[in-house]
Design an enzyme around this catalytic site. Sequence first.
Site, short mmCIF file in Angstrom:
data_model
loop_
_atom_site.label_atom_id
_atom_site.label_comp_id
_atom_site.label_asym_id
_atom_site.label_seq_id
_atom_site.Cartn_x
_atom_site.Cartn_y
_atom_site.Cartn_z
N LYS A 52 27.72 105.10 6.49
CA LYS A 52 26.34 105.35 6.07
C LYS A 52 25.99 106.82 6.21
CE LYS A 52 24.77 100.71 7.40
NZ LYS A 52 24.14 99.89 8.44
N GLN A 96 21.61 98.72 14.02
CA GLN A 96 22.88 98.10 13.66
C GLN A 96 23.14 96.85 14.50
OE1 GLN A 96 24.88 99.00 11.11
NE2 GLN A 96 26.17 97.24 11.57
N ASP A 119 16.54 97.92 5.91
CA ASP A 119 17.52 96.83 5.89
C ASP A 119 16.91 95.55 5.30
OD1 ASP A 119 20.20 97.09 6.48
OD2 ASP A 119 19.91 97.14 8.64
#
Length: 293
Positions: A52, A96, A119
Amino acid sequence: MQLLDGKAISSQIKFEIKNEVEAWIANGGKKPHLAAILVGADGASETYVASKIRSCEEIGFTSTLLRFGPEISEKELLEAVEGLNNDADVDGFIVQLPLPKHISENTIMEAVSPAKDVDGFHPVNVGKMCKGLPAYISATPFGILEMLIRAKIETSGKHCVVIGRSQIVGLPMSILMQRNEYPGNCTVTITHSKTQNLKEICQTADILIVALGRPEFVTADYVKEGAVVIDVGITRVVDETKKSGFAIKGDVNFNDVAPKASYITPVPGGVGLMTICGLLTNTFKAAKKEIYQ
């Protein structure tokens, strides 16, 4: 059989975003800023977050990584989330997963501001998606939709079978594939660990989306001739012939299934790369305040 090449498609999308970002900044827009929180040292998470960050650099985003040890308390992590919520320069951020067992993933996800939830996991964004309102769509489902669009795969009137009911992939995919737009207008069956006659149900699928986390679970006898097969799975499997000591396997036995499929995604090189594109797209939308003002 045609390959749904995530590497080629994601490269094209990142090229498009890079050009849009350059034009946006040239016209006085703010440089998009994506932040990530990483707790512990999970190997797959490390790899994903590093990818990312590289992608942000490639397309002209600012990126920030906040690292914490696995011993961090839930209270301390919530404080870090609140700090990013209140940081005016950060357009979007991710926490994450997975998190250590002593931390509630739901509590952390719900603490993220919906406006910065790139997300697409916050209940507000999930609810808006369900109602067909503007929202950040979860990055992996977003990437799958883009694959279908760019390959011009017809979805209207098709039977889509989703294996897996996770809130990250299976559930949102089932909702998105039945919505009244393209891609969508499918008749959708969502299956899971308690589904009976799974193989027989899969054999009726025009579009089969597999997201259950069991390497090479789906074999040719699950797939009807000419089906579109989307493999979301990604699992490290011990392989002593590899320099790394492991191989990356999907949920679909590619060599077995590919001859029967009209389109199929490889693993690696498929959906995983598209997930990052979904995250970058949502972050750019956040910078432009397209969804939330």
